[in-house]
Structure formats: structure tokens, C-alpha cells
Enzyme design. Sequence first.
Site, PDB file in Angstrom:
ATOM      1  N   ASP A  29     -56.102  24.790 -55.550  1.00  0.00           N
ATOM      2  CA  ASP A  29     -56.239  24.016 -56.787  1.00  0.00           C
ATOM      3  C   ASP A  29     -54.827  23.774 -57.304  1.00  0.00           C
ATOM      4  O   ASP A  29     -54.208  24.659 -57.881  1.00  0.00           O
ATOM      5  CB  ASP A  29     -57.082  24.800 -57.795  1.00  0.00           C
ATOM      6  CG  ASP A  29     -57.105  24.166 -59.181  1.00  0.00           C
ATOM      7  OD1 ASP A  29     -56.441  23.129 -59.392  1.00  0.00           O
ATOM      8  OD2 ASP A  29     -57.769  24.721 -60.069  1.00  0.00           O
TER       9      ASP A  29
ATOM     10  N   HIS B  36     -59.759  28.462 -62.796  1.00  0.00           N
ATOM     11  CA  HIS B  36     -60.391  27.482 -63.682  1.00  0.00           C
ATOM     12  C   HIS B  36     -61.842  27.318 -63.247  1.00  0.00           C
ATOM     13  O   HIS B  36     -62.177  27.503 -62.075  1.00  0.00           O
ATOM     14  CB  HIS B  36     -59.625  26.160 -63.546  1.00  0.00           C
ATOM     15  CG  HIS B  36     -60.005  25.086 -64.502  1.00  0.00           C
ATOM     16  ND1 HIS B  36     -61.153  24.328 -64.353  1.00  0.00           N
ATOM     17  CD2 HIS B  36     -59.386  24.610 -65.616  1.00  0.00           C
ATOM     18  CE1 HIS B  36     -61.212  23.437 -65.335  1.00  0.00           C
ATOM     19  NE2 HIS B  36     -60.165  23.584 -66.113  1.00  0.00           N
TER      20      HIS B  36
ATOM     21  N   CYS C 249     -61.411  26.751 -70.086  1.00  0.00           N
ATOM     22  CA  CYS C 249     -62.233  26.618 -68.875  1.00  0.00           C
ATOM     23  C   CYS C 249     -61.969  27.770 -67.914  1.00  0.00           C
ATOM     24  O   CYS C 249     -61.882  27.580 -66.688  1.00  0.00           O
ATOM     25  CB  CYS C 249     -61.997  25.280 -68.183  1.00  0.00           C
ATOM     26  SG  CYS C 249     -62.496  23.853 -69.154  1.00  0.00           S
TER      27      CYS C 249
ATOM     28  N   LYS D  34     -52.144  14.941 -65.237  1.00  0.00           N
ATOM     29  CA  LYS D  34     -51.298  16.081 -65.596  1.00  0.00           C
ATOM     30  C   LYS D  34     -49.862  15.894 -65.103  1.00  0.00           C
ATOM     31  O   LYS D  34     -49.009  16.762 -65.332  1.00  0.00           O
ATOM     32  CB  LYS D  34     -51.891  17.375 -65.035  1.00  0.00           C
ATOM     33  CG  LYS D  34     -53.232  17.750 -65.639  1.00  0.00           C
ATOM     34  CD  LYS D  34     -53.763  19.064 -65.073  1.00  0.00           C
ATOM     35  CE  LYS D  34     -55.198  19.324 -65.481  1.00  0.00           C
ATOM     36  NZ  LYS D  34     -55.358  19.648 -66.908  1.00  0.00           N
TER      37      LYS D  34
ATOM     38  N   GLN E 264     -52.183  22.455 -61.741  1.00  0.00           N
ATOM     39  CA  GLN E 264     -51.018  22.885 -62.524  1.00  0.00           C
ATOM     40  C   GLN E 264     -49.791  23.099 -61.639  1.00  0.00           C
ATOM     41  O   GLN E 264     -48.729  23.482 -62.139  1.00  0.00           O
ATOM     42  CB  GLN E 264     -51.339  24.190 -63.272  1.00  0.00           C
ATOM     43  CG  GLN E 264     -52.552  24.124 -64.168  1.00  0.00           C
ATOM     44  CD  GLN E 264     -52.362  23.212 -65.360  1.00  0.00           C
ATOM     45  OE1 GLN E 264     -51.245  22.869 -65.730  1.00  0.00           O
ATOM     46  NE2 GLN E 264     -53.455  22.798 -65.977  1.00  0.00           N
TER      47      GLN E 264
END
Length: 409
Positions: free
Chosen positions: A198, A121, A364, A224, A201
Site C-alpha cells: 500500500d 489502513h 481509517c 496524495k 503514503q
Amino acid sequence: MNPSEIRKQFPILDQEVNGEPLVYLDSAATSQKPQSVIDTIDQYYEGYNSNVHRGVHTLGTRATDGYEGAREKVRKFINAASTEEIIFTKGTTASLNLVAASYGRSTIKKGDEIVISQMEHHSNIIPWQQLALQTGATLKYIPLQEDGTISLEEVKKTISPATKIVSMAHVSNVLGVINPIKEVAEIAHENGAVMVVDGAQGAPHIKMDVQDINCDFYAFSGHKMCGPTGIGVLYGKKELLEEMPPIEFGGEMIDFVDLYDSTWKELPWKFEGGTPIIAGAIGLGAAIDFLESIGLDEIEKHEHKLADYALKRMSEIEGITIYGPKDSSQRAGVITFNLEDVHPHDVATVLDAEGIAIRAGHHCAQPLMRWLKASATARASFYLYNTEEDIDKLVEGLIKTKEYFSNVF
């Protein structure tokens, strides 16, 4: 778990969009919020809205207890060793920028290497680009395999003794690929580098244990994972955070202020300058309670089942291209695709007329789009409140979309 019963706890899902029952398939962008999280945030503002860490009055004490109680919930949720390792931020983007600006600027020098992957991302690309430009370091990319996965052999080839930072998505927001971050962290450490993950997700969908993974930093967002917007988390190993300088200065993060010099509070507060995101943190704590009442293992199992079903059903559509691995065990509940001769924005528009919400664009991830040889893609993403019936409606909508554009042109 029973997704149909879980769905009833999300008031926003009980509505019609364009005269059709809402089918929400955009949870990778932001998840919906259960009533328990909405109520918890309302209770804070209605019952004990106050600033934290400052006042000795009752409301201030209750707010501080709620805020710091949320920090402990986060600690348990990811199995961090201490609440000192849990920094509240605005979100994953802010967390990754904090690592780059604080740890990166204080340790990286000319000739050092920063390694990321081609599936990242923008939030896990641009901070490292800027750090490399500012320091003279070299930014390197781990190449992708044909199906969009990462090979550990390529990881070993890319990381070298000059590598100081390795940063990688736990789960790709486009391909849905679940990356082998534990093994990548081991390779990074063997070469003397730190591992940044990261987890935007990952944390909402996969049971997380940062000590088992042995990553040095892990970043994720509340919105999220059934929590409110504007709140995120940076986990960092205590010994690293203690050496890192703060990057925002003001109230809350100071110990002593003189006319010409100041000293900082201990962890985690030295990184939380100003009035913190109190309601957001308390809401995130409620979201964690909700997710754990269902069980992350059950959520992950459900999403794999949905991904498997979606791959099979969507593959039946003539002229569809599905990106990423075909094996559902290698991916989370994200399916990115394109319909032949139909722009993804047109796909999303027609589906919206059917009450189906998906995402369309570059997500993104423009470097990944170029690797896919696509200017944009459509994306359907699933969560604990989605069902196989939602996927059936998506497939019906895609068939209608295809028929509509074949008749128009």
C-alpha cells in the site's frame, strides 16, 4: 528546495481561513495541487476532450497520446519494467481491491495464509478480511513493537510456508513509520508468497523503485501526490497480471465478443473497462512532472527535517502524547498526537479557528487505534510546501488549545 517559493505555485494556499493565513497540515488525507496540474487538466477539457483508444480523429488521438503518455510517466516514476505493468484505477483502495478480487480469488484456497500488519489502513485490511472469509484462508497479523515499528524477527515468525499473500503499508498513515518493505518482500518470497504494498503514503514522499524493492504489487493514489482525485495506480509484475482475470467487464477491455463468450485485450487494458479516467491520468502525469522537477530525494529530505523539528517543538508541550517512533529518520512527515484531557476533534476545531488544518479521528485505522489505546487521535502531516513556520504556528495553536480548555474546565 525552497518550500516558501514552492508554496507560491499552489493557489489554494494563498488565502485566509477564519481571518488567519491558511496553514495546511493535512496532506496525508489529500495534497494540494500546483497551478501546473490545474492548468493541464483545464487544457484537456478546453482543448482536446475526447475519448481514448477509439476514434481516429485528431482530438481522439491527442487524448490517447496524453493518456498513454501519462502511463509512461508513471512507469518511469516507479521504475516499472513496462507500461503493461501500469494499471490505472480510481485510487489505492480500488487497486488493493483489484488484487484481492482478481489475484486473491483465483489463487487463495482454504488453509492458505494472508499476512498483514496491525498498522494498516482499512483499505489494506477489509479486502483481505473478505478474501479470507470467502476462501477459508487464515488472516494473520504481524505484531508491532512498542514504538509502533515492525521487527523483521516478528515478520519471520508470522510468515510461514502456508503464507500466499503479504500486504503492508509502505508508510503508516497514522504513525508515519517507514516500513522495511524490501526486506519484508524478500522474506515473503522465501516462503513462496507475493508481496503487496500500500503505497498511498509512500509514493508521494519517497523515491520509488519497484524493481529494486522487488514487490509484486504496488498501489498508490494521485490525489496524495499533487494530482487530481479519482485516479490511482496499480503496479503489478507482468507475469502475475497476465494470469489474473479481469473483474470489471464492458467496453475498452475486450478483444472479441461473441453471443456466448468473449476474449480480453492484452495488458494493461484488460483491467481498464469502460471509459477511463482520462483527465485524471493526464493530471497525474503533470503532477509527476512537477514532483520530479523538484526531486523526490529533496522532498524526502525536507520532510525528515520538518518531522525532526516538529517532534522537538511539540514535545515541549506539557501533557502531549506523540505516537510512533521518536527518531525522525524512521518516519515520514506525519505526527499523530493527543492533548491530555482534550478530545482530538476539539483540538482540530480550535486549530481551525486559527487557520490551521489538521485531521482528527480514527484515520481509517480502528485496529491501530485500539492498539494505541485511543478512540481517536489528532494528526498533522507535512508536504513539500510546508515550512518550519507552519510548525511554529501549530505549536502556538496547541498551546492556545490547552489553555482554552484548562480555563473552560
